[in-house]
Design a protein around this motif. Structure first.
Motif, PDB file in Angstrom:
ATOM      1  N   PHE A 390       0.801  -1.145   0.115  1.00 25.32           N
ATOM      2  CA  PHE A 390      -0.110  -0.184   0.015  1.00 25.32           C
ATOM      3  C   PHE A 390       1.053   1.064   0.058  1.00 25.32           C
ATOM      4  O   PHE A 390       1.892   1.486   0.995  1.00 25.32           O
ATOM      5  CB  PHE A 390      -0.730  -0.079   1.410  1.00 25.32           C
ATOM      6  CG  PHE A 390      -1.665  -1.364   1.287  1.00 25.32           C
ATOM      7  CD1 PHE A 390      -2.595  -1.591   0.406  1.00 25.32           C
ATOM      8  CD2 PHE A 390      -1.786  -1.815   2.509  1.00 25.32           C
ATOM      9  CE1 PHE A 390      -3.184  -2.868   0.691  1.00 25.32           C
ATOM     10  CE2 PHE A 390      -2.294  -2.950   2.902  1.00 25.32           C
ATOM     11  CZ  PHE A 390      -3.225  -3.470   1.754  1.00 25.32           C
ATOM     12  N   ILE A 391       0.692   2.497  -0.928  1.00 27.28           N
ATOM     13  CA  ILE A 391       1.273   3.274  -0.961  1.00 27.28           C
ATOM     14  C   ILE A 391      -0.052   4.700  -0.932  1.00 27.28           C
ATOM     15  O   ILE A 391      -1.003   4.429  -1.606  1.00 27.28           O
ATOM     16  CB  ILE A 391       2.338   3.666  -1.752  1.00 27.28           C
ATOM     17  CG1 ILE A 391       1.622   3.746  -3.406  1.00 27.28           C
ATOM     18  CG2 ILE A 391       3.318   2.424  -1.840  1.00 27.28           C
ATOM     19  CD1 ILE A 391       2.838   4.129  -4.265  1.00 27.28           C
ATOM     20  N   GLY A 392       0.541   5.879  -0.451  1.00 24.38           N
ATOM     21  CA  GLY A 392      -0.438   6.749  -0.683  1.00 24.38           C
ATOM     22  C   GLY A 392       0.113   8.061   0.282  1.00 24.38           C
ATOM     23  O   GLY A 392       0.322   7.987   0.966  1.00 24.38           O
ATOM     24  N   ASP A 393      -0.207   9.419  -0.183  1.00 29.66           N
ATOM     25  CA  ASP A 393      -0.054  10.648   0.418  1.00 29.66           C
ATOM     26  C   ASP A 393      -0.957  10.622   1.245  1.00 29.66           C
ATOM     27  O   ASP A 393      -2.065  10.382   1.299  1.00 29.66           O
ATOM     28  CB  ASP A 393       0.205  11.713  -0.452  1.00 29.66           C
ATOM     29  CG  ASP A 393       1.514  11.537  -1.452  1.00 29.66           C
ATOM     30  OD1 ASP A 393       2.254  10.775  -1.129  1.00 29.66           O
ATOM     31  OD2 ASP A 393       1.181  12.171  -2.308  1.00 29.66           O
ATOM     32  N   LEU A 394      -0.758  11.651   2.461  1.00 33.76           N
ATOM     33  CA  LEU A 394      -1.937  12.301   3.336  1.00 33.76           C
ATOM     34  C   LEU A 394      -2.069  13.778   2.561  1.00 33.76           C
ATOM     35  O   LEU A 394      -1.091  14.702   2.422  1.00 33.76           O
ATOM     36  CB  LEU A 394      -1.351  12.369   4.713  1.00 33.76           C
ATOM     37  CG  LEU A 394      -2.436  12.754   5.747  1.00 33.76           C
ATOM     38  CD1 LEU A 394      -3.657  11.961   5.949  1.00 33.76           C
ATOM     39  CD2 LEU A 394      -1.957  13.230   7.266  1.00 33.76           C
ATOM     40  N   LEU A 395      -3.376  13.829   2.161  1.00 30.11           N
ATOM     41  CA  LEU A 395      -3.650  15.089   1.302  1.00 30.11           C
ATOM     42  C   LEU A 395      -4.498  15.913   2.174  1.00 30.11           C
ATOM     43  O   LEU A 395      -5.300  15.483   2.838  1.00 30.11           O
ATOM     44  CB  LEU A 395      -4.255  14.609   0.162  1.00 30.11           C
ATOM     45  CG  LEU A 395      -3.587  13.632  -0.947  1.00 30.11           C
ATOM     46  CD1 LEU A 395      -4.478  13.310  -1.997  1.00 30.11           C
ATOM     47  CD2 LEU A 395      -2.394  14.381  -1.220  1.00 30.11           C
ATOM     48  N   LEU A 396      -4.471  17.262   1.935  1.00 27.05           N
ATOM     49  CA  LEU A 396      -5.104  18.324   2.573  1.00 27.05           C
ATOM     50  C   LEU A 396      -5.906  19.325   1.360  1.00 27.05           C
ATOM     51  O   LEU A 396      -5.155  19.675   0.503  1.00 27.05           O
ATOM     52  CB  LEU A 396      -4.578  19.282   3.465  1.00 27.05           C
ATOM     53  CG  LEU A 396      -5.016  20.719   3.747  1.00 27.05           C
ATOM     54  CD1 LEU A 396      -6.386  20.408   4.739  1.00 27.05           C
ATOM     55  CD2 LEU A 396      -4.010  21.499   4.444  1.00 27.05           C
ATOM     56  N   ALA A 397      -7.212  19.275   1.571  1.00 23.35           N
ATOM     57  CA  ALA A 397      -8.022  20.154   0.431  1.00 23.35           C
ATOM     58  C   ALA A 397      -8.328  21.569   1.324  1.00 23.35           C
ATOM     59  O   ALA A 397      -8.988  21.301   2.542  1.00 23.35           O
ATOM     60  CB  ALA A 397      -8.915  19.307   0.208  1.00 23.35           C
TER      61      ALA A 397
END
Length: 404
Positions: A390-397
């Motif tokens: 599993f990979i992925g960023d922590l994103l802010l909108a």
């Protein structure tokens, strides 16, 4: 009129570059200590590395996200060892309690098993496991500003004739008297609906004095005897009534209450033109801004591009609180589809002019062992190969609201 002036996306924590993924963030806001100061915002997220269900880490910002603290592992959110390499582990969501001025993390425990390591790909393999006779506990942990860490977690005492749980990532509500309404689960007891195959949901009312959390009562119990039942409820108080949104494998549900405990019959989420919203097998959350109420959600659409459970893009739209529907022409994309699931997210008002949506990406990298020596890797969103990472960023909108 669309009151959102613009939406800006940014990366808070990198995962795609680091072979990591950030799962199901939870967030709350502590008010500024000074009149012109910024609030302190806490975010808790679970770190996934390889196929390992890793630890919960928390980050903070005191300047509206210009800078963040490094991810911190609380020394008090320890696991309890059981037999056969199984551990009881707490998962938390932060809540700022206005009456006491304290931050407390509230959640529940589950079991994980240390399955050793993958000798070929050299990654740890910790995974969820069901243990016969084990019952999860509702737990809480207070923030200690002196130690800059949370206190050791405690178990909430609940009635002897019922087994209850809370949804750690669900949106809670603090009432005027300081009691807290926490959406959660009714596992067993005299009010349970159906058999054990279908999950029931309810709302717990609890008292918090800054040190201890006390159970007072629970509300009406609801079930849909289909698939796995109901899950992941979130609560909001708007225009003198409570609304709750609920996950189900096949559709999303909504219901209302006058007192926050006794809810009406569930209704399926729909657009204002009568068509189904298309949300399924994924959570939804509320965003309240001034005199408007919004829902943030995923749904079936031509923009999914094969992402599992249609968990991308992430949408938001205004809700008609009387008709209990989503107003189609207000729909906006919060995060566009980039190959990863974004079904786990949280929401908070960072300031009167800016609301935040934070999501953890979940992109599954799959390997075929027969191609290991060739070094072939396939980034996809399905689990059909021998090994998954599993990979992925922590994103802010950042949702910037128009001046009114």
């Amino acid at each position: 009129m669309d009151r959102i002036a613009r939406i800006e996306n940014e990366v808070i924590l990198h995962g795609r570059k680091n072979n990591q993924a950030w799962f199901e963030p939870r967030m709350d806001v502590m008010p500024a200590r000074e009149a012109n100061g910024a609030p302190e915002i806490f975010v808790v997220a679970t770190l996934l590395t390889g196929t390992d269900i890793g630890p919960q880490l928390f980050i903070r910002t005191a300047d509206l996200g210009k800078t963040w603290t490094p991810p911190v592992l609380s020394q008090q959110w320890h696991k309890i060892p059981m037999e056969d390499d199984v551990f009881e582990e707490p998962w938390f969501g932060p809540l700022y309690h206005k009456k006491t001025g304290k931050l407390v993390a509230i959640g529940g425990t589950h079991c994980v098993e240390d399955a050793g390591s993958d000798v070929v790909y050299r990654c740890k393999k910790e995974q969820h496991v069901r243990v016969p006779g084990f019952y999860s506990s509702i737990v809480y942990s207070a923030w200690n500003p002196l130690t800059q860490d949370f206190e050791p977690w405690k178990r909430l005492k609940t009635p002897d004739d019922s087994r209850l749980g809370v949804y750690y990532a669900g949106q809670k509500h603090e009432c005027d008297d300081g009691t807290v309404l926490i959406p959660g689960y009714y596992y067993s007891g005299p009010a349970r609906i159906g058999n054990g195959a279908y999950s029931n949901i309810t709302v717990l009312r609890c008292k918090y004095d800054g040190l201890n959390l006390e159970y007072l009562e629970h509300g009406s119990v609801h079930a849909v005897n289909e698939a796995r039942g109901l899950a992941e409820p979130s609560l909001v108080y708007f225009r003198k009534k409570y609304l709750m949104t609920i996950r189900h494998d096949f559709r999303g549900y909504v219901t209302t209450s006058e007192d926050g405990l006794n809810f009406k019959e569930l209704a399926t989420w729909k657009f204002d033109d009568g068509l189904d919203l298309g949300n399924y097998n994924t959570q939804q959350h509320w965003l309240k801004h001034k005199d408007r109420l919004y829902l943030v959600y995923n749904r079936r659409s031509e923009l999914n591009h094969g992402v599992v459970r249609s968990r991308a893009p992430l949408y938001m739209a205004e809700v008609d609180p009387d008709k209990l529907c989503v107003i189609r022409n207000t729909e906006r994309i919060v995060f566009p589809e980039k190959g990863a699931r974004m079904g786990c997210f949280c929401i908070a008002d960072a300031s009167p002019a800016e609301s935040w949506v934070i999501t953890g990406e979940w992109l599954q990298g799959t390997f075929d062992r027969s191609d290991h020596k060739k070094g072939k890797r396939f980034w996809t969103d399905c689990a059909s190969f021998n090994y998954i990472q599993f990979i992925g960023d922590l994103l802010l909108a950042r949702l910037h609201w128009q001046d009114e």
